[in-house]
Every structure is written in structure tokens, then in C-alpha cells.
Design a protein around this motif. Structure first.
Motif, mmCIF file in Angstrom:
data_model
loop_
_atom_site.group_PDB
_atom_site.id
_atom_site.type_symbol
_atom_site.label_atom_id
_atom_site.label_comp_id
_atom_site.label_asym_id
_atom_site.label_seq_id
_atom_site.Cartn_x
_atom_site.Cartn_y
_atom_site.Cartn_z
ATOM 1 N N GLU A 49 0.844 -1.187 0.000
ATOM 2 C CA GLU A 49 0.000 0.000 0.000
ATOM 3 C C GLU A 49 0.887 1.248 0.000
ATOM 4 O OE1 GLU A 49 -2.944 -0.076 3.055
ATOM 5 O OE2 GLU A 49 -4.025 -1.754 2.169
ATOM 6 N N HIS A 50 0.264 2.412 -0.259
ATOM 7 C CA HIS A 50 0.996 3.659 -0.423
ATOM 8 C C HIS A 50 0.559 4.670 0.630
ATOM 9 C CE1 HIS A 50 0.681 1.650 -4.365
ATOM 10 N NE2 HIS A 50 1.939 2.044 -4.510
ATOM 11 N N PHE A 51 1.532 5.442 1.124
ATOM 12 C CA PHE A 51 1.249 6.406 2.180
ATOM 13 C C PHE A 51 1.980 7.717 1.906
ATOM 14 C CE2 PHE A 51 0.760 2.191 3.936
ATOM 15 C CZ PHE A 51 -0.468 2.270 4.584
ATOM 16 N N SER A 52 1.347 8.807 2.300
ATOM 17 C CA SER A 52 1.924 10.139 2.134
ATOM 18 C C SER A 52 2.956 10.395 3.224
ATOM 19 C CB SER A 52 0.810 11.196 2.199
ATOM 20 O OG SER A 52 1.361 12.480 2.355
ATOM 21 N N LEU A 53 4.203 10.589 2.823
ATOM 22 C CA LEU A 53 5.241 10.965 3.779
ATOM 23 C C LEU A 53 5.262 12.469 3.985
ATOM 24 C CD1 LEU A 53 8.314 8.719 2.847
ATOM 25 C CD2 LEU A 53 6.428 8.244 4.425
ATOM 26 N N VAL A 54 5.107 13.210 2.889
ATOM 27 C CA VAL A 54 5.094 14.673 2.944
ATOM 28 C C VAL A 54 4.024 15.177 1.985
ATOM 29 C CG1 VAL A 54 6.407 16.797 2.571
ATOM 30 C CG2 VAL A 54 7.559 14.765 3.452
ATOM 31 N N SER A 55 3.154 16.054 2.466
ATOM 32 C CA SER A 55 2.157 16.682 1.605
ATOM 33 C C SER A 55 2.110 18.163 1.921
ATOM 34 C CB SER A 55 0.774 16.045 1.809
ATOM 35 O OG SER A 55 -0.157 16.585 0.892
ATOM 36 N N ASP A 56 2.539 18.963 0.945
ATOM 37 C CA ASP A 56 2.510 20.411 1.079
ATOM 38 C C ASP A 56 1.815 20.981 -0.159
ATOM 39 O OD1 ASP A 56 2.912 22.837 2.285
ATOM 40 O OD2 ASP A 56 5.095 22.671 2.384
ATOM 41 N N PHE A 57 1.611 22.285 -0.191
ATOM 42 C CA PHE A 57 0.869 22.874 -1.303
ATOM 43 C C PHE A 57 1.494 22.550 -2.656
ATOM 44 C CE2 PHE A 57 -0.229 25.729 2.268
ATOM 45 C CZ PHE A 57 -1.587 25.504 2.270
ATOM 46 N N ASP A 58 2.835 22.551 -2.734
ATOM 47 C CA ASP A 58 3.497 22.339 -4.017
ATOM 48 C C ASP A 58 4.435 21.131 -4.008
ATOM 49 O OD1 ASP A 58 5.343 23.382 -2.301
ATOM 50 O OD2 ASP A 58 6.035 24.977 -3.625
ATOM 51 N N LEU A 59 4.292 20.257 -3.044
ATOM 52 C CA LEU A 59 5.159 19.081 -2.952
ATOM 53 C C LEU A 59 4.409 17.919 -2.340
ATOM 54 C CD1 LEU A 59 8.022 17.754 -3.093
ATOM 55 C CD2 LEU A 59 8.394 18.630 -0.767
ATOM 56 N N GLN A 60 4.482 16.777 -2.998
ATOM 57 C CA GLN A 60 3.894 15.544 -2.462
ATOM 58 C C GLN A 60 4.930 14.436 -2.595
ATOM 59 O OE1 GLN A 60 0.618 15.204 -1.270
ATOM 60 N NE2 GLN A 60 0.833 13.026 -0.781
ATOM 61 N N CYS A 89 -4.022 14.985 2.798
ATOM 62 C CA CYS A 89 -3.162 15.589 1.776
ATOM 63 C C CYS A 89 -3.599 17.014 1.454
ATOM 64 C CB CYS A 89 -3.170 14.755 0.501
ATOM 65 S SG CYS A 89 -2.307 13.161 0.648
ATOM 66 N N VAL A 90 -2.638 17.912 1.290
ATOM 67 C CA VAL A 90 -2.938 19.312 0.959
ATOM 68 C C VAL A 90 -2.374 19.698 -0.404
ATOM 69 C CG1 VAL A 90 -3.022 20.012 3.374
ATOM 70 C CG2 VAL A 90 -0.855 20.180 2.132
ATOM 71 N N PHE A 91 -1.653 18.787 -1.053
ATOM 72 C CA PHE A 91 -1.020 19.087 -2.335
ATOM 73 C C PHE A 91 -2.042 19.328 -3.434
ATOM 74 C CE2 PHE A 91 0.441 17.566 -6.494
ATOM 75 C CZ PHE A 91 1.548 18.373 -6.687
#
Length: 338
Positions: A110-121, A302-304
Motif C-alpha cells: 500500500e501507499h502512504f503520504s510521507l510529505v504533503s505540502d501545497f506544491d510538494l507531495q 493531503c494538501v497538495f
């Protein structure tokens, strides 16, 4: 006889001057991180590591950390340090931006978000297995998926039954197409706009990915060794050594609203739920950070957004003017004193 002696001295002098000039070519490095306190400054490298490059993956090189309040160069290795902030290694063990250790097990395949920012995922694919009698999967990070400036990039550890140090186990894609990086130390690839850079630290299984003014990611591919298996009782099958990634991130421009398994630990308002003093402080949140694929940003937290980079707040978590010394150093090497 005198001519021969004079010629030898002249040759030795030319070799010395040439060597000195080559060293001085790297003796001062410029900080190129826009918006940082050190931007544009030329900073002297330490004598023990005058160059920012080396054919020896174990050698230290000169690093200018433009985000530190003191503009200073340091010597460092170019491979992940699994005991430093921003790292994710083993099964998997993270060290957050606050310097605290925590484990996030997730689930295999499975897949998980390590970092989610406005302009970076940045997402991770986990691999692993669940031996008989276990209540959860043993997991490792097998791949990273990155979305940045309307681009996609991925790197993954190729599955292999038996580990061989003489074989490169890295696979890359850029915007959905396979990317071939020459197997030679210091070989480098750039995206068309030069804002994504991939460079080999060694000719096999070790690279650094740089996202211009945003992040640097150091990556190693390693197997689960027989020693690891014996210590942790993984019960690794004979047909898979679970080749996986050791990673360490350096972030230059995260926003105050950054999220993700690792990203949230860089927020100024982050409260770590991992219990201090526990041998394996495990944090949950699989449902919040799970994504449908390696290159998707549809997790609950997520916010990306490809269209929201212009909305990113100008104040980011690397703004030292907002650092609260009553909490922690956010992994930036700052020691607060009264």
C-alpha cells in the motif's frame, strides 16, 4: 645534470600549483537557496573537505546549509544518516523534524503520504509480509513517488531473491517514462527545466535527488540481511530479500500546513504522540495518510494541489524568527540556551 634536476623541480612545482588550483576551485561554495539568510554568499569549505564532490561514496564532502542561522560549511557524508532528523530506514523507523524517533508500520503493498505540502507531495510504497501468528505486517519502504512543479518522479528498489552488491537495484521514472541513469559514480541527470536533479553517489544503489529550492533526498538501496532476520525474527522467505530504501530528507521551504507521516513533524504546532522512553514508539494514522497509488495525492490529510503552489504561504517552517525554544529544535541543529 643540472638541467634534468631543474626540469624535475619545475614539473613538481607545476603539479603542486595545479593541485592547489583544483582544490581552490571548490574551496568556496555559494549558497544558492533562494530566500534563505545565506543566499548569494560565498562560504569557505573546511580544509578536510574542500570539494562538494567525490568519487568515493564513503568520503565526506563540503555542504553549505543555507537554512542555518550561521552561514557555515560543514563536512558530511552523501548517504542517508539513519540516526538523524528527516530519515526513514529499517522497518520503517523515522526521525522527525523535532528529532524524535517513531515507527509507522502501514501495510504491505500500500501507499502512504510521507510529505504533503501545497506544491510538494512525496509518497512511499511499502512492501513486506506477515508471518504466521503475527497481527500486523513487517514493512519496508520500497519506492518513493514525488509530485513537484507539475512533474512526477519515482524511484524504487527492484525486487530480487538474493542480494548482489555488484548489481544496481534502482529504477527511475520521470513523467511516466523510464529514466536511465548511467552506472558511473557522479553521473547526473537533470529535468528539462533543471529543477529536478538526480546524481549517483556511487555507481550502484546510492543517489541524491534534489528538487530546486525545495528538498534534497539521499537514498540507499539495501536488503534485509540474515543478521536483521535473526535479530527481529522477520522470517524472510527464500525468494525475496525485500530490497528497500533508506532515505534522508532535507527540506528548504515547507509551509506551516505541511502534513504527512514525516512532514507533520516539521510543523511548529506539531505535538508528537510517540511516547518517550518506549523502545518502539509506534504512531498510527494509516487511514489519514493512505493514497491510492504512488503518484496520487488523494489521502484524507493531503494538501497538495498542482494548481495551488501560488497559494503557498511565504512564512515557512524554516523561518528561525518564529522558532520557539521552549519546545524543540525541529531537527535543524539548533540548541536553545537561556
Amino acid at each position: 645534470m643540472d638541467m634534468t634536476k631543474s626540469s624535475s623541480i619545475l614539473i613538481m612545482l607545476l603539479v603542486f600549483v595545479s593541485s592547489l588550483m583544483e582544490t581552490k576551485a571548490y574551496y568556496f561554495r555559494q549558497c544558492s537557496t533562494k530566500g534563505s539568510k545565506c543566499y548569494g554568499q560565498y562560504i569557505r569549505c573546511p580544509a578536510e573537505c574542500p570539494s562538494s564532490e567525490s568519487n568515493d561514496p564513503k568520503a565526506k564532502v563540503c555542504l553549505i546549509d543555507c537554512d542555518k542561522p550561521i552561514c557555515k560549511a560543514v563536512c558530511r557524508h552523501r548517504i542517508p544518516n539513519c540516526n538523524a532528523p528527516g530519515s526513514g530506514c529499517h522497518d520503517p523507523r523515522f526521525i522527525g523534524g523535532d528529532g524524535r524517533v517513531f515507527y509507522f508500520h502501514g501495510k504491505s503493498n500500500e501507499h502512504f503520504s510521507l510529505v504533503s505540502d501545497f506544491d510538494l507531495q512525496i509518497n512511499a510504497r511499502f512492501i513486506g509480509h506477515r508471518p504466521a501468528g503475527r497481527t500486523r505486517d513487517y514493512t519496508w519502504i520500497q519506492a518513493l513517488g514525488i509530485m513537484f512543479n507539475s512533474q512526477t518522479f519515482s524511484l524504487e528498489a527492484i525486487k530480487t531473491p538474493q542480494w548482489n552488491d555488484k548489481v544496481d537495484h534502482l529504477k527511475f521514472t520521470y513523467n511516466g517514462n523510464d529514466l536511465v541513469l548511467d552506472e558511473s559514480s557522479l553521473s547526473t541527470w537533470y529535468s528539462p527545466n533543471k529543477d529536478v536533479k538526480v546524481e549517483r553517489v556511487a555507481d550502484k544503489n546510492s543517489v541524491i535527488v534534489t528538487l530546486e529550492d525545495v528538498a534534497e533526498i539521499m537514498v540507499n538501496v539495501v536488503p534485509v540481511t540474515k543478521q536483521d532476520d535473526a535479530i527481529h525474527n522477520y522470517k524472510v522467505p527464500n525468494d525475496d530479500c525485500f530490497a528497500h530504501l533508506e532515505v534522508q530528507f532535507r527540506f528548504f521551504a515547507l509551509s506551516p500546513k505541511v502534513d504527512g507521516v514525516l512532514g507533520r513533524t516539521y510543523r511548529l504546532d506539531f505535538e508528537n504522540t510517540a511516547k518517550p522512553g518506549v523502545a518502539m514508539p509506534v504512531v498510527g494514522g494509516e487511514d489519514k495518510y493512505k493514497t491510492t497509488s504512488l503518484l496520487s495525492s488523494n489521502c484524507a490529510s493531503c494538501v497538495f494541489s498542482k494548481d495551488s503552489s501560488s497559494e503557498k504561504e511565504t512564512t515557512n517552517v524554516t523561518d528561525f524568527g518564529t522558532l520557539d525554544c521552549t519546545k524543540f529544535s525541529y531537527g535543524m541543529g539548533i540548541v536553545c540556551k537561556k
